[in-house]
Write a protein that holds these residues in place. Structure first.
Motif, PDB file in Angstrom:
ATOM      1  N   SER A  23      10.426 -15.808  -8.746  1.00 25.05           N
ATOM      2  CA  SER A  23      11.715 -15.351  -8.232  1.00 25.05           C
ATOM      3  C   SER A  23      11.572 -15.040  -6.749  1.00 25.05           C
ATOM      4  N   ALA A  24      12.704 -14.941  -6.084  1.00 26.60           N
ATOM      5  CA  ALA A  24      12.686 -14.639  -4.651  1.00 26.60           C
ATOM      6  C   ALA A  24      12.063 -13.261  -4.418  1.00 26.60           C
ATOM      7  N   ALA A  25      12.339 -12.326  -5.300  1.00 29.26           N
ATOM      8  CA  ALA A  25      11.788 -10.976  -5.152  1.00 29.26           C
ATOM      9  C   ALA A  25      10.268 -10.993  -5.295  1.00 29.26           C
ATOM     10  N   ALA A  26       9.782 -11.780  -6.229  1.00 28.10           N
ATOM     11  CA  ALA A  26       8.332 -11.873  -6.421  1.00 28.10           C
ATOM     12  C   ALA A  26       7.663 -12.504  -5.208  1.00 28.10           C
ATOM     13  N   ARG A  27       8.273 -13.552  -4.668  1.00 24.44           N
ATOM     14  CA  ARG A  27       7.719 -14.181  -3.465  1.00 24.44           C
ATOM     15  C   ARG A  27       7.691 -13.195  -2.301  1.00 24.44           C
ATOM     16  N   LYS A  28       8.746 -12.377  -2.199  1.00 23.55           N
ATOM     17  CA  LYS A  28       8.835 -11.391  -1.122  1.00 23.55           C
ATOM     18  C   LYS A  28       7.737 -10.332  -1.272  1.00 23.55           C
ATOM     19  N   ARG A  29       7.484  -9.876  -2.511  1.00 23.54           N
ATOM     20  CA  ARG A  29       6.427  -8.891  -2.751  1.00 23.54           C
ATOM     21  C   ARG A  29       5.051  -9.464  -2.416  1.00 23.54           C
ATOM     22  N   ILE A  30       4.824 -10.703  -2.814  1.00 21.88           N
ATOM     23  CA  ILE A  30       3.539 -11.350  -2.541  1.00 21.88           C
ATOM     24  C   ILE A  30       3.338 -11.508  -1.037  1.00 21.88           C
ATOM     25  N   ALA A  31       4.379 -11.929  -0.328  1.00 24.56           N
ATOM     26  CA  ALA A  31       4.281 -12.107   1.125  1.00 24.56           C
ATOM     27  C   ALA A  31       4.001 -10.771   1.811  1.00 24.56           C
ATOM     28  N   ALA A  32       4.669  -9.707   1.375  1.00 23.63           N
ATOM     29  CA  ALA A  32       4.450  -8.393   1.979  1.00 23.63           C
ATOM     30  C   ALA A  32       3.025  -7.914   1.738  1.00 23.63           C
ATOM     31  N   ALA A  33       2.512  -8.117   0.540  1.00 24.33           N
ATOM     32  CA  ALA A  33       1.144  -7.702   0.233  1.00 24.33           C
ATOM     33  C   ALA A  33       0.140  -8.486   1.072  1.00 24.33           C
ATOM     34  N   GLN A  34       0.382  -9.779   1.239  1.00 26.05           N
ATOM     35  CA  GLN A  34      -0.529 -10.607   2.043  1.00 26.05           C
ATOM     36  C   GLN A  34      -0.496 -10.179   3.514  1.00 26.05           C
ATOM     37  N   LYS A  35       0.686  -9.886   4.035  1.00 25.45           N
ATOM     38  CA  LYS A  35       0.791  -9.425   5.418  1.00 25.45           C
ATOM     39  C   LYS A  35       0.046  -8.104   5.608  1.00 25.45           C
ATOM     40  N   ARG A  91      -2.568  -7.094   3.834  1.00 29.57           N
ATOM     41  CA  ARG A  91      -4.010  -7.382   3.809  1.00 29.57           C
ATOM     42  C   ARG A  91      -4.476  -7.939   5.150  1.00 29.57           C
ATOM     43  N   TRP A  92      -3.693  -8.845   5.737  1.00 28.75           N
ATOM     44  CA  TRP A  92      -4.089  -9.430   7.021  1.00 28.75           C
ATOM     45  C   TRP A  92      -4.060  -8.383   8.130  1.00 28.75           C
ATOM     46  N   ALA A  93      -3.097  -7.489   8.073  1.00 28.26           N
ATOM     47  CA  ALA A  93      -3.031  -6.436   9.086  1.00 28.26           C
ATOM     48  C   ALA A  93      -4.271  -5.553   8.998  1.00 28.26           C
ATOM     49  N   GLU A  94      -4.693  -5.198   7.793  1.00 30.23           N
ATOM     50  CA  GLU A  94      -5.906  -4.395   7.614  1.00 30.23           C
ATOM     51  C   GLU A  94      -7.137  -5.155   8.106  1.00 30.23           C
ATOM     52  N   HIS A  95      -7.171  -6.444   7.824  1.00 30.61           N
ATOM     53  CA  HIS A  95      -8.301  -7.268   8.266  1.00 30.61           C
ATOM     54  C   HIS A  95      -8.377  -7.318   9.791  1.00 30.61           C
ATOM     55  N   ARG A  96      -7.242  -7.530  10.426  1.00 34.84           N
ATOM     56  CA  ARG A  96      -7.214  -7.581  11.903  1.00 34.84           C
ATOM     57  C   ARG A  96      -7.616  -6.235  12.514  1.00 34.84           C
ATOM     58  N   LYS A  97      -7.212  -5.174  11.841  1.00 32.93           N
ATOM     59  CA  LYS A  97      -7.553  -3.827  12.313  1.00 32.93           C
ATOM     60  C   LYS A  97      -9.064  -3.637  12.258  1.00 32.93           C
ATOM     61  N   LYS A  98      -9.708  -4.045  11.158  1.00 31.32           N
ATOM     62  CA  LYS A  98     -11.165  -3.911  11.027  1.00 31.32           C
ATOM     63  C   LYS A  98     -11.892  -4.770  12.053  1.00 31.32           C
ATOM     64  N   VAL A  99     -11.414  -5.977  12.259  1.00 28.32           N
ATOM     65  CA  VAL A  99     -12.037  -6.892  13.240  1.00 28.32           C
ATOM     66  C   VAL A  99     -11.892  -6.320  14.643  1.00 28.32           C
ATOM     67  N   GLY A 100     -10.756  -5.736  14.937  1.00 32.39           N
ATOM     68  CA  GLY A 100     -10.525  -5.158  16.269  1.00 32.39           C
ATOM     69  C   GLY A 100     -11.424  -3.959  16.521  1.00 32.39           C
TER      70      GLY A 100
END
Length: 76
Positions: free
Chosen positions: A50-62, A64-73
């Motif tokens: 569903s669109a809601a599920a895709r939105k939740r997955i995208a938010a969770a992935q974003k 995770r990437w934000a946390e990863h970039r923070k650790k790398v920085g």
């Protein structure tokens, strides 16, 4: 006599075709790919999100990437 031989060979042929289907399914990694008698592999249908599920997955992935970039920085 020939008719009985033909029946025997048909049974062997079916067994061999079944084994070929099983091996192809294992090679392709398909869970239970169905194969027609012509030998065509039927692709399993994909479930739709569903669109809601895709939105939740995208938010969770974003997140995770934000946390990863923070650790790398911090490390660099």
């Amino acid at each position: 006599m020939l008719a009985m031989a033909l029946v025997g060979y048909e049974l062997e042929k079916k067994k061999i075709e079944e084994r070929i289907r099983e091996i192809r399914a294992q090679l392709s990694g398909a869970r239970a790919a169905k194969v027609s008698s012509a030998g065509d592999v039927a692709v399993p249908k994909r479930r739709k999100l569903s669109a809601a599920a895709r939105k939740r997955i995208a938010a969770a992935q974003k997140k995770r990437w934000a946390e990863h970039r923070k650790k790398v920085g911090q490390a660099g």
